[in-house]
Write a protein that holds these residues in place. Sequence first.
Motif, PDB file in Angstrom:
ATOM      1  N   GLU A   3       0.840  -1.187   0.000  1.00  0.00           N
ATOM      2  CA  GLU A   3       0.000   0.000   0.000  1.00  0.00           C
ATOM      3  C   GLU A   3       0.882   1.246   0.000  1.00  0.00           C
ATOM      4  O   GLU A   3       1.905   1.288   0.671  1.00  0.00           O
ATOM      5  CB  GLU A   3      -0.852  -0.001   1.262  1.00  0.00           C
ATOM      6  N   ASN A   5       1.349   5.009   0.883  1.00  0.00           N
ATOM      7  CA  ASN A   5       0.874   6.239   1.502  1.00  0.00           C
ATOM      8  C   ASN A   5       1.690   7.425   1.033  1.00  0.00           C
ATOM      9  O   ASN A   5       1.201   8.520   0.942  1.00  0.00           O
ATOM     10  CB  ASN A   5       0.961   6.138   3.023  1.00  0.00           C
ATOM     11  N   GLU A 103       1.733   3.694  -9.972  1.00  0.00           N
ATOM     12  CA  GLU A 103       0.565   2.844  -9.690  1.00  0.00           C
ATOM     13  C   GLU A 103       0.981   1.378  -9.563  1.00  0.00           C
ATOM     14  O   GLU A 103       0.461   0.645  -8.731  1.00  0.00           O
ATOM     15  CB  GLU A 103      -0.474   3.036 -10.791  1.00  0.00           C
ATOM     16  N   GLN A 108      -1.921   1.602  -6.184  1.00  0.00           N
ATOM     17  CA  GLN A 108      -2.903   2.672  -5.922  1.00  0.00           C
ATOM     18  C   GLN A 108      -2.858   3.676  -7.052  1.00  0.00           C
ATOM     19  O   GLN A 108      -1.809   3.827  -7.683  1.00  0.00           O
ATOM     20  CB  GLN A 108      -2.470   3.438  -4.662  1.00  0.00           C
ATOM     21  N   LYS A 109      -3.918   4.414  -7.271  1.00  0.00           N
ATOM     22  CA  LYS A 109      -3.859   5.507  -8.252  1.00  0.00           C
ATOM     23  C   LYS A 109      -2.833   6.514  -7.751  1.00  0.00           C
ATOM     24  O   LYS A 109      -2.809   6.827  -6.551  1.00  0.00           O
ATOM     25  CB  LYS A 109      -5.229   6.177  -8.361  1.00  0.00           C
ATOM     26  N   SER A 110      -1.995   7.019  -8.674  1.00  0.00           N
ATOM     27  CA  SER A 110      -0.912   7.881  -8.199  1.00  0.00           C
ATOM     28  C   SER A 110      -1.450   9.103  -7.455  1.00  0.00           C
ATOM     29  O   SER A 110      -0.852   9.556  -6.480  1.00  0.00           O
ATOM     30  CB  SER A 110      -0.004   8.295  -9.356  1.00  0.00           C
ATOM     31  N   ASN A 112      -3.753   9.233  -5.460  1.00  0.00           N
ATOM     32  CA  ASN A 112      -4.180   8.896  -4.097  1.00  0.00           C
ATOM     33  C   ASN A 112      -3.007   8.712  -3.150  1.00  0.00           C
ATOM     34  O   ASN A 112      -3.183   8.367  -1.988  1.00  0.00           O
ATOM     35  CB  ASN A 112      -5.030   7.628  -4.102  1.00  0.00           C
ATOM     36  N   CYS A 113      -1.789   8.857  -3.686  1.00  0.00           N
ATOM     37  CA  CYS A 113      -0.597   8.754  -2.834  1.00  0.00           C
ATOM     38  C   CYS A 113      -0.180  10.148  -2.397  1.00  0.00           C
ATOM     39  O   CYS A 113      -0.368  11.121  -3.129  1.00  0.00           O
ATOM     40  CB  CYS A 113       0.590   8.178  -3.619  1.00  0.00           C
ATOM     41  N   GLU A 114       0.429  10.238  -1.229  1.00  0.00           N
ATOM     42  CA  GLU A 114       1.113  11.479  -0.866  1.00  0.00           C
ATOM     43  C   GLU A 114       2.359  11.540  -1.738  1.00  0.00           C
ATOM     44  O   GLU A 114       3.075  10.542  -1.859  1.00  0.00           O
ATOM     45  CB  GLU A 114       1.517  11.434   0.610  1.00  0.00           C
ATOM     46  N   LYS A 146      -7.480  15.741   0.490  1.00  0.00           N
ATOM     47  CA  LYS A 146      -6.717  14.951  -0.492  1.00  0.00           C
ATOM     48  C   LYS A 146      -5.290  14.735   0.008  1.00  0.00           C
ATOM     49  O   LYS A 146      -4.764  15.542   0.774  1.00  0.00           O
ATOM     50  CB  LYS A 146      -6.667  15.717  -1.828  1.00  0.00           C
ATOM     51  N   PRO A 147      -4.628  13.662  -0.446  1.00  0.00           N
ATOM     52  CA  PRO A 147      -3.239  13.469  -0.024  1.00  0.00           C
ATOM     53  C   PRO A 147      -2.367  14.643  -0.463  1.00  0.00           C
ATOM     54  O   PRO A 147      -2.654  15.277  -1.483  1.00  0.00           O
ATOM     55  CB  PRO A 147      -2.802  12.199  -0.762  1.00  0.00           C
TER      56      PRO A 147
END
Length: 499
Positions: A3, A5, A103, A108-110, A112-114, A146-147
Amino acid sequence: MKECNCVFLIFGATGDLAHRKLLPAFYFMERENQLKDSLSIVCIARKEKTTEQYRKEASDSIRKFSRIKVDERLLEKLVSRIYYHRLEFSDKKGYAGLSRFIEKISGQKSGNCERIFCLAVPYSLISHVLGSLKNAGLAERQKKGKPYCRIMFEKPFGHDLKSAKELNSSIMNVLDEKQIYRIDHYMAKELVQNLLVLRFANSIFEPLWNRDYIDHIQITVAETLGVESRGEYYDKAGALRDVMQNHMMQLLSLVAMGAPKSIDADDVKNEKVKVLKSIAKSGFSGNMAIGQYGEGIVEGKKVAAYASEPEIRKNSGTETYAALKLGIASKMWKNVPFYLRTGKRLKDKSTEIIIVYKHTPFGLFSKASPEKNMMVIRVQPYEGITLQFNAKVPGNKVIIDNVEMDFCHECKFGPNSPEAYERLLYDVMAGDQTLFTRWDEVENAWKIVDVILKNIKKLKLHIYEAGTWGPKEADKLIAKDGRKWVEPKRPAYAEQLGK
Ligand SMILES: NC(=O)c1ccc[n+]([C@@H]2O[C@H](COP(=O)([O-])OP(=O)(O)OC[C@H]3O[C@@H](n4cnc5c(N)ncnc54)[C@H](OP(=O)(O)O)[C@@H]3O)[C@@H](O)[C@H]2O)c1
């Protein structure tokens, strides 16, 4: 797949900054348990190589450049976070590939990452890289909930005021100031951070920090190094752009600022900017000397003249040394000169701030010629503070000698203060901008340096012997005012440290 983050992307990951500073700083953070389990480090450059190859090179650099002994188990843990991705920065379409790569490693969708984009690339590429990141949906303004998405990059922040403004507006087209982390690694040095405490947490110093008690202030940033492998960059920059516009203006504004409302990043920066604006308002008197190093002996070794260094233009007029006098148009500093000097291939490596106090008004001991009191703040090396004052020599007659009282940072707090980049990487992940430079600091520092740069066109460039303290004209500049440069010296506690 793990995952994701946080993805830390190093653009220019095969370069000097990444290998000497960023990767060892990440190792330190791994050792200190400061990295989230879910952090991935994506290393990007144009050279063709695999992640395995890059991990090996990164490990070698960390072993070579880390200031702490490397534990192989921790190193393995760190490099398992590292991925290499090849990208030619001018290839606009390549950024979609980078997004897919993120990704793939994160699952994860880019978006959605910090994301932290660390641009260790020539500054001329920054706008282009950021614009392409925006088009690929990787860089965007911060939206609530949002991140986070942040950018960090080193000086130079432009070549002059005009180019700095252009660079800044291209960044502000994509991100907000709160997402921008401009690095001046001097700000993360312990003794620089200590300046605020020294000034504002000590009632024995704070009331004396003004024109009533201070005769003048000197700031010296002296290097023994020449241009090393950075000849092409340096020859276009010179000492004023490379050191004066950033590190020295930062030191000067911290030394001269008034008390901030609080120690919050913005309150401190507001006071620093007031100083820079006052200097710009005072105008520049033209009191200045510039030089370029000739050959000589530095640290016992014969070194070549600047003119014969690799990548330096024939008959280059670039200054490797600059000394100047500035004034600050404020009630606090009226008539207090600030003398600044910086140079390459000087006698010793030293960054010092020297506060020279006025004589006492009574003149009781004037026959014994007491010297002016001084506070020497050693930013590097030998981090610490020395207070120099007058004392009576034992005996019947009144003979006065200069004595010193030292605070040795390492003797008191130990040798392992974090390196600048260790602190800066920690802060960018924590979202703390205190040690980073705000745009109006950069802008006002350029306003000052732009005027100085115009002035140097009229000046003679003096060749000085490498391994000295620079051209004689710099001594004349301060001697005109009846003062002299305080030569950096090894403090008494250096021996205790075995240095
Ligand atoms: N090094 C320092 O201590 C230091 C100190 C203060 C400021 N800075 C600033 O930090 C920045 C980086 O410095 P550096 O010394 O690390 O520079 P460097 O050693 O020249 O490295 C430049 C990096 O950028 C990559 N690169 C350049 N053009 C590219 C392109 N078109 N496409 C893809 N990759 C490209 C290179 O990749 P390839 O190897 O694959 O070509 C390399 O990884 C510069 O702005 C410098 O002024 C550095």
